[in-house]
Design a protein around this motif. Structure first.
Motif, mmCIF file in Angstrom:
data_model
loop_
_atom_site.group_PDB
_atom_site.id
_atom_site.type_symbol
_atom_site.label_atom_id
_atom_site.label_comp_id
_atom_site.label_asym_id
_atom_site.label_seq_id
_atom_site.Cartn_x
_atom_site.Cartn_y
_atom_site.Cartn_z
ATOM 1 N N GLU A 199 3.788 -12.908 -19.862
ATOM 2 C CA GLU A 199 3.060 -11.640 -19.866
ATOM 3 C C GLU A 199 1.933 -11.788 -20.888
ATOM 4 O O GLU A 199 2.137 -11.625 -22.085
ATOM 5 N N ALA B 206 -1.199 -10.275 -20.510
ATOM 6 C CA ALA B 206 -2.185 -9.190 -20.476
ATOM 7 C C ALA B 206 -1.814 -8.092 -21.470
ATOM 8 O O ALA B 206 -2.683 -7.485 -22.079
ATOM 9 N N HIS B 207 -0.527 -7.853 -21.628
ATOM 10 C CA HIS B 207 -0.084 -6.734 -22.466
ATOM 11 C C HIS B 207 0.632 -7.222 -23.721
ATOM 12 O O HIS B 207 1.398 -8.181 -23.658
ATOM 13 N N ASN B 208 0.410 -6.524 -24.828
ATOM 14 C CA ASN B 208 1.165 -6.836 -26.040
ATOM 15 C C ASN B 208 2.525 -6.139 -25.996
ATOM 16 O O ASN B 208 2.828 -5.410 -25.052
ATOM 17 N N GLU B 209 3.327 -6.339 -27.023
ATOM 18 C CA GLU B 209 4.703 -5.831 -27.004
ATOM 19 C C GLU B 209 4.742 -4.303 -26.869
ATOM 20 O O GLU B 209 5.580 -3.751 -26.161
ATOM 21 N N VAL B 210 3.843 -3.632 -27.571
ATOM 22 C CA VAL B 210 3.816 -2.169 -27.499
ATOM 23 C C VAL B 210 3.462 -1.720 -26.082
ATOM 24 O O VAL B 210 4.076 -0.801 -25.529
ATOM 25 N N GLU B 211 2.503 -2.403 -25.494
ATOM 26 C CA GLU B 211 2.084 -2.039 -24.134
ATOM 27 C C GLU B 211 3.158 -2.374 -23.105
ATOM 28 O O GLU B 211 3.229 -1.740 -22.045
ATOM 29 N N MET C 29 5.931 0.611 -23.706
ATOM 30 C CA MET C 29 5.597 2.005 -23.389
ATOM 31 C C MET C 29 6.072 2.461 -22.001
ATOM 32 O O MET C 29 6.714 3.504 -21.890
ATOM 33 N N LYS D 234 11.417 11.835 -26.351
ATOM 34 C CA LYS D 234 11.874 11.289 -27.628
ATOM 35 C C LYS D 234 12.442 12.375 -28.532
ATOM 36 O O LYS D 234 13.234 12.094 -29.423
ATOM 37 N N ASP E 150 5.624 2.149 -32.289
ATOM 38 C CA ASP E 150 4.478 2.900 -31.766
ATOM 39 C C ASP E 150 4.663 3.215 -30.280
ATOM 40 O O ASP E 150 4.038 4.130 -29.750
ATOM 41 N N ALA E 151 5.481 2.440 -29.609
ATOM 42 C CA ALA E 151 5.718 2.667 -28.188
ATOM 43 C C ALA E 151 6.560 3.914 -27.955
ATOM 44 O O ALA E 151 6.588 4.454 -26.850
ATOM 45 N N VAL E 152 7.274 4.344 -28.982
ATOM 46 C CA VAL E 152 8.120 5.529 -28.841
ATOM 47 C C VAL E 152 7.410 6.749 -29.419
ATOM 48 O O VAL E 152 7.446 7.830 -28.839
ATOM 49 N N GLY E 153 6.732 6.547 -30.539
ATOM 50 C CA GLY E 153 6.125 7.688 -31.235
ATOM 51 C C GLY E 153 7.144 8.256 -32.190
ATOM 52 O O GLY E 153 8.228 8.671 -31.770
ATOM 53 N N VAL E 154 6.808 8.259 -33.475
ATOM 54 C CA VAL E 154 7.847 8.629 -34.438
ATOM 55 C C VAL E 154 7.391 9.760 -35.362
ATOM 56 O O VAL E 154 7.559 9.720 -36.563
ATOM 57 N N ARG F 141 9.715 -12.009 -25.997
ATOM 58 C CA ARG F 141 8.864 -12.831 -25.149
ATOM 59 C C ARG F 141 9.100 -14.289 -25.496
ATOM 60 O O ARG F 141 9.128 -14.665 -26.665
ATOM 61 N N SER G 207 -1.200 2.361 -28.161
ATOM 62 C CA SER G 207 -0.380 3.563 -28.075
ATOM 63 C C SER G 207 -0.698 4.476 -29.240
ATOM 64 O O SER G 207 -1.171 4.039 -30.282
ATOM 65 N N PRO H 23 0.796 6.237 -32.158
ATOM 66 C CA PRO H 23 2.064 6.076 -32.880
ATOM 67 C C PRO H 23 2.774 7.391 -33.145
ATOM 68 O O PRO H 23 3.953 7.399 -33.484
ATOM 69 N N VAL H 24 2.073 8.494 -32.956
ATOM 70 C CA VAL H 24 2.694 9.806 -33.137
ATOM 71 C C VAL H 24 3.409 10.227 -31.857
ATOM 72 O O VAL H 24 4.570 10.617 -31.866
ATOM 73 N N ASP H 25 2.711 10.103 -30.744
ATOM 74 C CA ASP H 25 3.248 10.611 -29.476
ATOM 75 C C ASP H 25 3.852 9.526 -28.581
ATOM 76 O O ASP H 25 4.533 9.830 -27.611
ATOM 77 N N GLY H 26 3.573 8.257 -28.873
ATOM 78 C CA GLY H 26 4.108 7.182 -28.041
ATOM 79 C C GLY H 26 3.465 7.126 -26.666
ATOM 80 O O GLY H 26 4.087 6.654 -25.707
#
Lengths: 361, 162
Positions: free
Chosen positions: A28, A30-35, A38, A52, A78-82, A121, B54, B56-59
């Motif tokens: 993979e 094209a996309h990084n881990e966060v992408e 998500m 969440k 960052d993929a979840v939003g905290v 990965r 992304s 980081p607040v809303d994901g």
């Protein structure tokens, strides 16, 4: 709502209520881990209509060694939003162990739902070198033994014990890849006979190409929910009735590689044998390891083995174990199984093992 | 009899191929053109610079691309007086957090063309880019930031970014 199963581990019924995984691919880029994470996180929440804000805990499994950057597990959040701030934790292990931590927290009763996710990965670095660094740093790691060579020593020991042959390995690989044809997330699936597979060259004798897992980039996520909350989110939750993990010495030479006492003990503690097992998703990256695990768990012939194709169909690092739990849960949700065993492994030659028994009511 | 070996060096080196991803690739291509690229969150509308894709607040994926100006504000800073291995700039020098105009996330940058005793919070700065033929997909395309000559920004305008 239709009650809860009897528990071997813990006292509070906790069910797997949602599962999502990335398309398992060789590379993979094209996309990084966060992408990558998500859409998986969005699916694992979206498919049961929560966000969440509905989970009281987040736990992840990954390793920075695969990414090649420090604190990649922090940026992955960052993929979840905290925000507002979340109760969150991470294990430098497969997501199956992150699930274990979340299960423990759910036992304490303060929260009713948790998100577990993991990512790994294989493509950014040389996996055979990276995996050597998990070995004991004094005597093993400086020799840079790659995981396939170590697995080949184990396979040869199994042959020497008289309990297996290369044909057995080919039969397992043939069955797993054929099962994988029905798994849309499988990376490697084919319909080839064991005889045909035995015509392949050795990768590291006695392991031919078919006995090896594919190199995979992927990630996965699960939502756990306790008690009544599980039934609010899922018609037939896959309740964790038993879960346990055990580890063996890091000194490979001190182990009988043909046996997996850690799996056996974890299986006993998780109550595998207390009732009939319909299916078992085994995290056996190398074909011969399935035989060792079947022995250790004392599974009978009528147990369906890794219907998804298992780690031979897709082997995303740090994720293939949690995916075994997710696939088992899916079998419970659909009614395909009433009681399923999921297994995850870590370390060289099945050094550390987790066994999770899932039941539907 | 030869002396027993009592020590050995076991060196470790791993090489990686870095995947910037869709979002960061856009930022890096922007730098290649001498531009700062930001990305806006569809929910909280915040604009992130050097985003990994992304909020980081809303994901949520920050799909909307926003071109950001060359100017910004120093939110906080540090004067580096300590020499360390691999130091490429003569000490003392100023390292600052810079909030580009229209962005909601600051990043670290080098400040030059100002005496170090005049650095201050709220200082307005502008980016100085390398020569056009030296631009590349890297933050090294920005040589440094320097005072823009505008009056200092009000504290209230950047107090959320400290």
């Amino acid at each position: 709502m239709s009650g809860f199963p009897e528990l071997t581990s813990g006292h509070r019924p906790v069910g797997v209520v949602s599962f999502a995984q990335y398309d398992n691919v060789r590379r993979e880029d094209a996309h990084n881990e966060v992408e990558m994470l998500m859409p998986v996180v969005a699916e694992v929440f979206g498919s049961i209509g929560i966000t969440k804000d509905d989970v009281g805990f987040i736990c992840s499994g990954s390793t920075d060694y695969l990414v090649g950057g420090p604190f990649s597990f922090v940026t992955a959040l960052d993929a979840v939003g905290v925000w507002p701030p979340r109760a969150e934790s991470h294990v430098e292990m497969d997501g199956a162990w992150a699930l274990y931590e979340a299960w423990v927290l759910l036992q304490e009763g303060e929260i009713d739902a948790a998100l577990v996710y993991c990512f790994g990965r294989s493509s950014p670095g040389d996996l055979s070198e990276i995996m050597a660094l998990q070995l004991d740093p004094y005597y093993m790691a400086p020799l840079w033994p790659d995981p396939t060579s170590l697995a080949a020593l184990q396979a040869q020991a199994l042959i020497d014990s008289g309990r297996a042959s290369e044909s057995d390995f080919a039969a397992i690989a043939s069955r797993a890849r054929r099962s994988a044809l029905a798994n849309p997330k499988a990376q490697l699936a084919y319909d080839r006979s064991p005889e045909e597979l035995l015509g392949e060259d050795y990768e590291v004798a006695p392991l031919r190409r078919h006995a090896l897992p594919p190199l995979t980039d992927g990630c996965a996520a699960v939502v756990l929910a306790a008690g009544d909350r599980a039934y609010e989110l899922c018609e037939r939750p896959a309740f964790i009735t038993g879960i346990d993990h055990r580890i063996e010495t890091h000194a490979i030479g001190a182990r009988d590689l043909t046996r997996s006492p850690s799996t056996q003990l974890a299986g006993e503690k998780a109550g595998v044998a207390t009732k009939k097992v319909d299916q078992a998703e085994l995290h056996a990256p190398y074909a011969h390891q399935e035989m060792i695990l079947v022995d250790a768990l004392n599974l009978s012939d009528d147990v369906a083995l890794s219907p998804s194709g298992g780690a031979l169909a897709a082997n995303p690092m740090m994720s293939a174990g949690l995916i075994r739990i997710g696939e088992s849960a899916r079998a419970i949700w659909s009614g395909q199984a009433d009681r399923a065993v999921a297994h995850a492994t870590s370390g060289p030659c099945l050094q550390q093992n987790l066994v999770c028994v899932l039941e539907g009511v | 009899m030869t002396e027993p070996v009592t020590m050995m060096a076991a060196t470790t080196r791993l090489d990686y191929v870095f995947t910037a991803g869709v979002a960061q690739s856009k930022n890096l291509h922007g730098l290649e053109e001498g531009k700062f690229i930001g990305q806006r969150c569809p929910k909280c509308k915040k604009v992130y610079t050097l985003s990994r894709g992304s909020c980081p607040v809303d994901g949520l994926p920050t799909d909307e691309i926003v071109e950001l100006p060359n100017t910004g504000t120093v939110t906080t800073y540090c004067v580096v007086n300590v020499p360390f291995a691999g130091q490429s700039i003569e000490i003392p020098y100023i390292c600052a957090q810079i909030l580009l105009d229209g962005a909601n996330l600051s990043f670290m940058g080098l400040i030059q063309e100002i005496p170090i005793d005049q650095i201050r919070m709220g200082l307005r700065v502008e980016a100085v880019w390398v020569e056009p033929d030296e631009l590349g997909p890297t933050m090294a395309s920005v040589k440094y930031f320097r005072p823009s000559g505008e009056p200092d920004a009000e504290f209230d305008s950047y107090k959320e970014y400290l």
